[in-house]
Motif scaffolding. Structure first.
Motif, PDB file in Angstrom:
ATOM      1  N   THR A 175      91.373 -19.279  84.040  1.00 21.93           N
ATOM      2  CA  THR A 175      91.378 -19.274  82.797  1.00 21.93           C
ATOM      3  C   THR A 175      90.984 -18.197  81.814  1.00 21.93           C
ATOM      4  OG1 THR A 175      89.535 -20.823  82.231  1.00 21.93           O
ATOM      5  CG2 THR A 175      91.689 -21.984  82.407  1.00 21.93           C
ATOM      6  N   ASP A 176      90.320 -17.422  82.798  1.00 27.83           N
ATOM      7  CA  ASP A 176      89.861 -15.927  82.155  1.00 27.83           C
ATOM      8  C   ASP A 176      90.467 -14.798  82.541  1.00 27.83           C
ATOM      9  OD1 ASP A 176      88.127 -13.586  82.060  1.00 27.83           O
ATOM     10  OD2 ASP A 176      86.416 -14.998  81.811  1.00 27.83           O
ATOM     11  N   ALA A 177      91.302 -14.216  81.764  1.00 26.49           N
ATOM     12  CA  ALA A 177      92.120 -13.102  81.934  1.00 26.49           C
ATOM     13  C   ALA A 177      91.345 -11.946  82.502  1.00 26.49           C
ATOM     14  CB  ALA A 177      92.944 -12.567  80.983  1.00 26.49           C
ATOM     15  N   GLU A 178      90.309 -11.458  82.356  1.00 34.38           N
ATOM     16  CA  GLU A 178      89.441 -10.414  82.987  1.00 34.38           C
ATOM     17  C   GLU A 178      89.086 -10.937  84.537  1.00 34.38           C
ATOM     18  OE1 GLU A 178      85.446  -7.592  82.305  1.00 34.38           O
ATOM     19  OE2 GLU A 178      86.594  -8.844  80.512  1.00 34.38           O
ATOM     20  N   ALA A 179      88.608 -11.981  84.456  1.00 34.52           N
ATOM     21  CA  ALA A 179      88.120 -12.373  86.038  1.00 34.52           C
ATOM     22  C   ALA A 179      89.472 -12.660  86.742  1.00 34.52           C
ATOM     23  CB  ALA A 179      87.369 -13.844  85.754  1.00 34.52           C
ATOM     24  N   LEU A 180      90.488 -13.179  86.347  1.00 32.83           N
ATOM     25  CA  LEU A 180      91.600 -13.465  87.064  1.00 32.83           C
ATOM     26  C   LEU A 180      92.442 -11.907  87.571  1.00 32.83           C
ATOM     27  CD1 LEU A 180      93.339 -15.709  88.842  1.00 32.83           C
ATOM     28  CD2 LEU A 180      94.705 -15.730  86.881  1.00 32.83           C
ATOM     29  N   GLY A 181      92.284 -11.183  86.641  1.00 33.79           N
ATOM     30  CA  GLY A 181      92.803  -9.672  86.665  1.00 33.79           C
ATOM     31  C   GLY A 181      92.011  -9.161  87.758  1.00 33.79           C
ATOM     32  N   GLY A 182      90.797  -9.217  87.791  1.00 33.68           N
ATOM     33  CA  GLY A 182      89.958  -8.405  88.619  1.00 33.68           C
ATOM     34  C   GLY A 182      89.954  -9.053  90.264  1.00 33.68           C
ATOM     35  N   PHE A 183      90.352 -10.449  90.405  1.00 38.88           N
ATOM     36  CA  PHE A 183      90.610 -10.758  91.473  1.00 38.88           C
ATOM     37  C   PHE A 183      91.747 -10.607  92.137  1.00 38.88           C
ATOM     38  CE2 PHE A 183      91.962 -14.577  94.415  1.00 38.88           C
ATOM     39  CZ  PHE A 183      90.797 -14.555  95.221  1.00 38.88           C
ATOM     40  N   TYR A 184      92.785 -10.338  91.558  1.00 38.11           N
ATOM     41  CA  TYR A 184      94.064  -9.888  91.736  1.00 38.11           C
ATOM     42  C   TYR A 184      94.360  -8.322  91.764  1.00 38.11           C
ATOM     43  CZ  TYR A 184      95.473 -14.491  92.643  1.00 38.11           C
ATOM     44  OH  TYR A 184      95.726 -16.090  93.095  1.00 38.11           O
ATOM     45  N   GLN A 185      93.164  -7.473  91.560  1.00 38.72           N
ATOM     46  CA  GLN A 185      93.608  -6.166  91.272  1.00 38.72           C
ATOM     47  C   GLN A 185      94.465  -5.569  92.314  1.00 38.72           C
ATOM     48  OE1 GLN A 185      89.766  -4.139  90.482  1.00 38.72           O
ATOM     49  NE2 GLN A 185      89.006  -4.460  92.323  1.00 38.72           N
ATOM     50  N   ASP A 186      94.318  -5.824  93.465  1.00 32.90           N
ATOM     51  CA  ASP A 186      94.650  -5.060  94.889  1.00 32.90           C
ATOM     52  C   ASP A 186      95.849  -5.410  95.071  1.00 32.90           C
ATOM     53  OD1 ASP A 186      92.447  -3.737  94.987  1.00 32.90           O
ATOM     54  OD2 ASP A 186      91.720  -5.194  96.740  1.00 32.90           O
ATOM     55  N   PHE A 187      96.665  -6.589  94.321  1.00 32.10           N
ATOM     56  CA  PHE A 187      97.850  -7.249  94.661  1.00 32.10           C
ATOM     57  C   PHE A 187      98.691  -7.079  93.306  1.00 32.10           C
ATOM     58  CE2 PHE A 187      95.410 -10.743  96.905  1.00 32.10           C
ATOM     59  CZ  PHE A 187      95.065 -10.024  97.839  1.00 32.10           C
ATOM     60  N   ARG A 188      98.386  -6.798  92.287  1.00 32.67           N
ATOM     61  CA  ARG A 188      99.124  -6.491  91.191  1.00 32.67           C
ATOM     62  C   ARG A 188      99.117  -5.001  90.779  1.00 32.67           C
ATOM     63  NH1 ARG A 188      96.880 -10.921  86.930  1.00 32.67           N
ATOM     64  NH2 ARG A 188      97.777 -12.711  87.653  1.00 32.67           N
ATOM     65  N   TRP A 189     100.408  -4.569  90.241  1.00 33.91           N
ATOM     66  CA  TRP A 189     100.875  -3.304  90.000  1.00 33.91           C
ATOM     67  C   TRP A 189     101.059  -3.145  88.512  1.00 33.91           C
ATOM     68  CZ3 TRP A 189     103.251  -6.686  92.556  1.00 33.91           C
ATOM     69  CH2 TRP A 189     104.590  -7.252  92.156  1.00 33.91           C
TER      70      TRP A 189
END
Length: 195
Positions: free
Chosen positions: A128-142
């Motif tokens: 539920t935390d956009a920053e934490a989730l975005g950090g977790f998936y930073q290598d898979f998202r573009w």
């Protein structure tokens, strides 16, 4: 019937900085899951599985419930992964509760289980935390990934080329929507070739 854990989930999801869609539970599926897995809503896991049809976060992450993203159905389909799976992501990652109640992640870039060393409650807070989730998936998202997944269906996931587990993917990759079961089948097939 306890409502405390379900109320907590509703509150946490409603205050999320991520996009969260809590799907309605199917009562027959909830009864099956409660009976088969000895679940009730007195636990956070029980409330999540029995009180929702699944929870979709950023159209990327899918927490299992009783309905659209059904806990029993998904675990039957993913039985070869060994752990009881509680969530999947469209990149081919899986989340499970391991020994000691800690969340394990099957990472699509390593094809190995990793202990995240967090509880289910902490995992939900990350979701539920956009920053934490975005950090977790930073290598898979573009940049622009949201456009590709805007109309994704529950049966779809992402196929990456080159595959995320390959060395070549570190230099970049392309992605397209394919059936999510094919994503997991490809991962299992590759794991078998590695022995």
């Amino acid at each position: 019937m306890s409502t405390g854990n379900m109320d907590t989930l509703k509150k946490v999801f409603s205050e999320a900085s991520t996009s969260v869609e809590m799907l309605p539970a199917d009562s027959e599926a909830a009864e099956r899951n409660a009976s088969r897995y000895s679940l009730d809503d007195s636990t956070l896991l029980g409330a999540l599985i029995l009180g929702t049809g699944g929870v979709v976060v950023d159209k990327w992450l899918r927490l299992y419930g009783s309905g659209t993203y059904d806990f029993a159905e998904r675990n039957n389909a993913l039985a070869e992964f060994a752990f009881p799976i509680i969530a999947e992501d469209i990149a081919g990652g899986l989340f499970a509760i391991g020994e000691g109640g800690e969340i394990q992640y099957f990472a699509p870039d390593t094809l190995q289980w990793e202990n995240l060393e967090i509880s289910l409650g902490q995992f939900i807070m990350v979701c539920t935390d956009a920053e934490a989730l975005g950090g977790f998936y930073q290598d898979f998202r573009w940049e622009g990934w949201q456009e590709l997944v805007r109309d994704i269906t529950p049966a779809q996931g992402l196929s990456f080329y080159p595959p995320l587990w390959s060395r070549e993917s570190k230099d970049g990759f392309s992605a397209k929507l394919i059936p999510i079961d094919e994503v997991f089948s490809m991962e299992l097939e590759y794991m078998k070739t590695l022995g």
